[in-house]
Design an enzyme around this catalytic site. Structure first.
Site, PDB file in Angstrom:
ATOM      1  N   PRO A 130       0.807  -1.217   0.000  1.00 31.67           N
ATOM      2  CA  PRO A 130       0.000   0.000   0.000  1.00 31.67           C
ATOM      3  C   PRO A 130       0.850   1.283   0.000  1.00 31.67           C
ATOM      4  CG  PRO A 130      -0.637  -1.514   1.775  1.00 31.67           C
ATOM      5  CD  PRO A 130       0.713  -1.938   1.274  1.00 31.67           C
ATOM      6  N   GLU A 131       0.353   2.261  -0.720  1.00 37.93           N
ATOM      7  CA  GLU A 131       0.919   3.600  -0.713  1.00 37.93           C
ATOM      8  C   GLU A 131      -0.116   4.527  -0.057  1.00 37.93           C
ATOM      9  OE1 GLU A 131       2.520   4.740  -4.548  1.00 37.93           O
ATOM     10  OE2 GLU A 131       3.197   2.705  -4.962  1.00 37.93           O
TER      11      GLU A 131
END
Length: 315
Positions: free
Chosen positions: A32-33
């Site tokens: 995830p970003e």
């Protein structure tokens, strides 16, 4: 109830890679970003805010990354915040005088679920695999942290005292969706180095939370080559890049983030995001560019990271 370490839950399975050409040189895809973490944060706010932690279990595996989690017991979650790719929860209550924060980084394969606390004698993970930590709450629900590859991190630190435990958090630049992310500050940071502009976007000191996937999409929207020296950008190009950072991240959050072919990122309900359907370059090497209709999406390496871009419309 005291915090105790129990048996490891679930197996030590491995993850898949992004299908097609999006996988980085033998590495996992970089989510995830910021958009994925922000999407999860928004779901956590009504489930966790004001809840007290009554018991904690964490994975005793030597590769697990936990710090001082036993200090969570008896604490109240006062808020659910985010800095860059980190979830940051101020903690109230408890018997200690110190103000504490729960800091959680999902790593590449982490995800969170909130569900009913399981009765004694039943599977405490409610059928989920790869659970590395459980936080039992005072409303008979449990926050479960899944992390197949154990790249995530869960830490309890004194309020804003990040340097020793989570040093990256201590040096983060401005939040890109806040008023602190100004064109002037962004321009000064870019002008200070001859490094490739993509490498600067990935440097969390310039702007917090941008990772490999969104850096590619941002640079494509700004029509900039990823290997172009950051100090060669004029004011017009910098304004366009600033706008692209804000625009791409806003749109990705609205779509719940990106879930790639490995299906590792899911939200609190176990559902994937949909922004991958809007990717113009990431994971599309060898395809015709859908922006200019002339070029082909290339895959190269910039700053050690797999990079996707169009040689015609990115200059």
């Amino acid at each position: 109830m005291p915090a105790v370490a129990g048996r490891a839950s679930g197996g030590g399975g491995t993850t898949g890679r992004h299908e097609g050409n999006g996988a980085g040189l033998g590495s996992l895809a970089g989510v995830p970003e910021l958009p994925e973490v922000e999407s999860v944060r928004r779901q956590l706010v009504p489930r966790l805010t004001g809840r007290r932690i009554v018991a904690v279990w964490w994975d005793p595996h030597p590769h697990a990354r936990f710090h001082a989690v036993e200090r969570l017991v008896g604490r109240r979650i006062d808020a659910v915040g985010r800095r860059g790719k980190f979830l940051v929860c101020p903690l109230g209550g408890g018997t200690e005088d110190a103000d504490l924060e729960l800091v959680l980084h999902l790593g590449m394969t982490g995800s969170l679920r909130v569900g009913a606390t399981c009765p004694d004698g039943t599977d405490p993970d409610a059928g989920l695999s790869h659970v590395r930590a459980r936080l039992d709450l005072d409303d008979a629900h449990t926050l479960r942290f899944r992390d197949p590859r154990r790249f995530g991190r869960l830490s309890v630190v004194a309020d804003r005292a990040y340097e020793q435990v989570v040093p990256t958090l201590a040096i983060l630049g401005p939040e890109p969706l806040s008023a602190a992310f100004t064109v002037d500050g962004f321009a000064a940071g870019l002008a200070a180095t001859r490094a490739p502009v993509k490498a600067r976007l990935l440097d969390q000191r310039l702007v917090a939370g941008v990772g490999n996937i969104y850096a590619d999409e941002i640079l494509h929207r700004a029509r900039l080559r990823p290997d172009r020296s950051a100090d060669t950008l004029d004011r017009r190009r910098i304004v366009g890049l600033h706008d692209a950072v804000v625009g791409v991240l806003d749109e990705a959050i609205a779509a719940g983030g990106s879930t790639l072919g490995d299906a590792q990122y899911v939200d609190l309900m176990g559902k994937g995001g949909s922004y991958q359907e809007e990717h113009r370059v990431y994971g599309r090497a060898g395809e015709r560019c859908s922006t200019c209709g002339v070029g082909w999406i290339r895959r190269s390496v910039t700053g050690g990271r797999g990079t996707h871009w169009c040689g015609v419309c990115q200059r």
